[in-house]
Design an enzyme around this catalytic site. Sequence first.
Site, mmCIF file in Angstrom:
data_model
loop_
_atom_site.group_PDB
_atom_site.id
_atom_site.type_symbol
_atom_site.label_atom_id
_atom_site.label_comp_id
_atom_site.label_asym_id
_atom_site.label_seq_id
_atom_site.Cartn_x
_atom_site.Cartn_y
_atom_site.Cartn_z
ATOM 1 N N ASN A 8 0.824 -1.295 -0.007
ATOM 2 C CA ASN A 8 -0.016 0.037 -0.024
ATOM 3 C C ASN A 8 0.977 1.352 0.130
ATOM 4 O OD1 ASN A 8 -2.076 2.015 0.534
ATOM 5 N ND2 ASN A 8 -2.365 1.403 2.345
ATOM 6 N N TRP A 9 0.960 1.989 -0.988
ATOM 7 C CA TRP A 9 1.917 3.142 -1.213
ATOM 8 C C TRP A 9 1.355 4.317 -0.528
ATOM 9 C CZ3 TRP A 9 3.589 1.987 -7.317
ATOM 10 C CH2 TRP A 9 4.585 0.854 -7.107
ATOM 11 N N LYS A 10 0.051 4.388 -0.237
ATOM 12 C CA LYS A 10 -0.641 5.415 0.349
ATOM 13 C C LYS A 10 -0.376 6.814 -0.449
ATOM 14 C CE LYS A 10 -0.194 3.115 4.869
ATOM 15 N NZ LYS A 10 -0.064 3.299 6.184
ATOM 16 N N HIS A 97 -9.556 1.005 5.505
ATOM 17 C CA HIS A 97 -8.202 1.230 6.156
ATOM 18 C C HIS A 97 -8.213 2.161 7.297
ATOM 19 C CE1 HIS A 97 -4.110 2.408 6.520
ATOM 20 N NE2 HIS A 97 -3.649 1.350 5.869
ATOM 21 N N GLU A 99 -6.616 4.546 8.380
ATOM 22 C CA GLU A 99 -6.533 6.011 7.998
ATOM 23 C C GLU A 99 -7.773 6.464 7.389
ATOM 24 O OE1 GLU A 99 -1.792 4.955 7.446
ATOM 25 O OE2 GLU A 99 -2.847 5.255 5.746
ATOM 26 N N GLU A 170 -5.318 -5.032 10.768
ATOM 27 C CA GLU A 170 -4.146 -4.159 10.977
ATOM 28 C C GLU A 170 -4.337 -3.411 12.417
ATOM 29 O OE1 GLU A 170 -4.290 -1.255 7.942
ATOM 30 O OE2 GLU A 170 -6.282 -0.586 8.607
ATOM 31 N N GLY A 176 3.012 1.900 11.023
ATOM 32 C CA GLY A 176 3.880 3.365 10.677
ATOM 33 C C GLY A 176 4.531 3.672 12.131
ATOM 34 N N SER A 215 3.477 -2.552 10.308
ATOM 35 C CA SER A 215 4.954 -2.542 10.228
ATOM 36 C C SER A 215 5.534 -3.889 9.990
ATOM 37 C CB SER A 215 5.488 -1.881 11.855
ATOM 38 O OG SER A 215 5.186 -0.690 12.088
ATOM 39 N N GLY A 236 3.026 -1.120 4.381
ATOM 40 C CA GLY A 236 3.141 0.165 3.944
ATOM 41 C C GLY A 236 4.432 0.665 3.699
ATOM 42 N N GLY A 237 5.165 1.336 4.580
ATOM 43 C CA GLY A 237 6.366 1.804 4.530
ATOM 44 C C GLY A 237 7.265 0.823 3.749
#
Length: 251
Positions: A8-10, A97, A99, A170, A176, A215, A236-237
Amino acid sequence: MMKLMAANWKMYKTRAEAVETARLFAELIAGRLPADREVLLIAPFTSLFAVADEIVSAPGVFLGAQNFYPAAQGAFTGEIAPDMLLDAGCAYALAGHSERRHILGESDEFVGKKVAFGLAAGLSMVLCVGEKIEQRKAGELRQVLTRQMEAGLSEIAPDADISTLVVAYEPVWAIGTGLTAGPLDIAEAHGIVRELLRLRYGEKANEIRILYGGSVKPDNCGEIIGIDNVDGVLVGGASLRAESFAAIALA
C-alpha cells in the site's frame, strides 16, 4: 491457499516514481515468485494506468486502488467509481483502512457499502479491520473486530460468491510506528477474524485470505506468514522501496 503480499503506497510517489518502483520490483522477482504467492501493488490514483503498464507481463502481480465511492457514477466531485478503477487495470481495492476510518471519518456502515458495491462491480475487495491501542488495553479486541466485521460484511448476501473477498487485520497502534504485534497477538486476532467469517459463511470462510498489516518488514515477514490463519501481509512503509518489498514478497 495462495499467499497475498500487498503493498500500500498510500499518498506517496509521483507517476515517474511509481513506474520506477514497479519496474524494479518486477525485475527483482522475475522468475523467483513462489508458486503459492500473489503480489498486489496498491498505487495512488494518478499512477494506476502507468503501473498497470509496468506489471502487465509480470505473472502473479496485480494492481489495486486505495479507495473509491460506492456508486457507478454521479455528481460526487473528487471521487472515483469502481468501473474507473477496472478501466485503469485494477483487480483489487481497499475498504476500511484505519487511516480512512480514523483520519477521514468513514463509518463502519459506509465501509460495508464499499465492500458490497466493489464486489458487485467486479473488484476483489480487501476489508481492513483492527483496534486502537486504548481498545486493546481495555480488552476490547473481540468487540472491535466483531463490530467492524459485521458492518463490513452486512450488505453481502450470506450466499454470495466470497472468493474475491480478503480481510486485512491491522492493529492501528502498529501502523507506521515501528511496533509489531507479537505472534500470539496476531494469532489471536486472526483466529477471531476466521471465527467470525465461519459464523457467517460456514466452510466457505476457509477460502477467504486474512492478511496482517502493521510494520511488516523483510526481517519479520517470514515469521508472520508462518502464523496460523495469516494468508499474507499488507505492507506500508517497507513497500515504498522495490528492494525491501521484493524481499517481503519472496520471504
